[in-house]
Design an enzyme around this catalytic site. Structure first.
Site, mmCIF file in Angstrom:
data_model
loop_
_atom_site.group_PDB
_atom_site.id
_atom_site.type_symbol
_atom_site.label_atom_id
_atom_site.label_comp_id
_atom_site.label_asym_id
_atom_site.label_seq_id
_atom_site.Cartn_x
_atom_site.Cartn_y
_atom_site.Cartn_z
ATOM 1 N N ARG A 234 -27.715 65.178 41.632
ATOM 2 C CA ARG A 234 -27.412 66.535 42.068
ATOM 3 C C ARG A 234 -27.650 66.664 43.572
ATOM 4 N NH1 ARG A 234 -24.805 66.914 38.218
ATOM 5 N NH2 ARG A 234 -24.894 68.425 36.490
ATOM 6 N N HIS A 282 -17.728 64.793 43.763
ATOM 7 C CA HIS A 282 -18.361 65.022 42.458
ATOM 8 C C HIS A 282 -17.450 64.493 41.343
ATOM 9 C CE1 HIS A 282 -21.560 67.703 40.356
ATOM 10 N NE2 HIS A 282 -21.251 66.664 39.595
#
Length: 312
Positions: A234, A282
């Site tokens: 993350r 991502h």
């Protein structure tokens, strides 16, 4: 039982009871009033506003099954404490491990630099000289490298053998020191000292209040000279200004990020032009594998009152 299914994934193979009502909803729109009595919400690529509205309006909700490995977005939406939240842990193990391996090889072999040379129609003789220099032999290969995986869960269990096949020695970082999946791990307190011997640090950390900005000046300074950093966990876990400084100064050899603090990454972000940095949007997971069986299993558990899988 009414079950809300996101329109961002094909779940036509989901098997539920004959009396269950599957309702496909738009993850970027308002929750329709006809769905307010839903007991199960399956979440995948929902907007923040959609999740927050679901938390406010779904008064009969019993379970939120997110298909993301990290449940941070769902936890931040404000669902009532009585609503169970289950994660998509294991659904992304293979894809995230593949991407982590690809990014690791890319920064070790400096494919970012070689791609820049290609765009300039330039044969990078300086790179070839550096690569063949006996003093830098250990910098351009995973053979004999020490690789540390920070966040040693199910993805790490898939990734670690891949790294070993290429000759790396794998260690990990977990909540407690000892052994995980057959690999030695240190705890958070032991990480700074451990980093002195690490060539590659791969982060799979989830976003929690405890991990926010965890990879910052202290750990950057603790890393072995010539080390590289890869983040497929993350973005919130990285102190981005500190990372930019380390890459610009050369104290960190190279890095690859699949996740950033702000996503999509703004055009104005200095990360785009930071030297020695490879970025991907991502993309490591992006396709849950085995979602339908997990959802069906947790719906059955909800009906039977048995433990949920991946309960957060």
């Amino acid at each position: 039982m009414k079950i809300l299914i996101p329109d961002t994934i094909d779940l036509s193979d989901l098997t539920v009871g004959s009396d269950d009502d599957l309702v496909v909803y738009d993850v970027a729109a308002s929750i329709p009033a006809a769905a307010y009595d839903a007991e199960v919400l399956v979440a995948w690529r929902n907007t923040t506003a959609n999740l927050e509205e679901a938390a406010r309006t779904l008064g009969s909700l019993r379970l939120v099954q997110t298909l993301a490995a990290g449940p941070d977005a769902v936890l931040a939406a404000g669902f009532a404490p009585s609503v169970a939240v289950a994660s998509g842990r294991s659904l992304h193990d293979a894809t995230v491990a593949e991407h982590a391996l690809a990014l690791t090889l890319a920064v070790i072999r400096r494919l970012d630099r070689l791609r820049d040379a290609q765009r300039e129609s330039r044969w990078d003789d300086e790179f070839l000289e550096a690569q063949r220099d006996p003093s830098t032999e250990s910098l351009y290969t995973l053979a004999g490298a020490s690789v540390c995986i920070w966040g040693f869960g199910s993805i790490a269990r898939t990734l670690a053998p891949m790294l070993e096949l290429l000759g790396a020695t794998v260690t990990g970082v977990a909540s407690s020191a000892g052994e995980r999946h057959g690999y030695p791990v240190v705890d958070d307190a032991g990480l700074p000292a451990h980093l002195a011997g690490v060539d590659v640090l791969i982060s799979l950390l989830p976003a929690t209040p405890e991990t926010e900005g965890a990879f910052g000046p202290t750990l950057l300074a603790a890393l072995k000279p010539g080390a590289v950093f890869v983040n497929v966990g993350r973005g919130a876990t990285v102190d981005e200004p500190a990372l930019i400084e380390a890459l610009t100064s050369g104290s960190l050899r190279a890095a690859a990020l699949d996740v950033m603090v702000q996503e999509p990454l703004p055009e104005s972000s200095p990360l785009w032009t930071t030297p020695n940095l490879l970025l991907t949007p991502h993309a490591a997971g992006n396709r849950p594998r085995g979602a339908a069986p997990l959802i069906a299993q947790n719906i059955r558990a909800l009906k039977e009152g048995t433990p949920l899988t991946n309960l957060v």
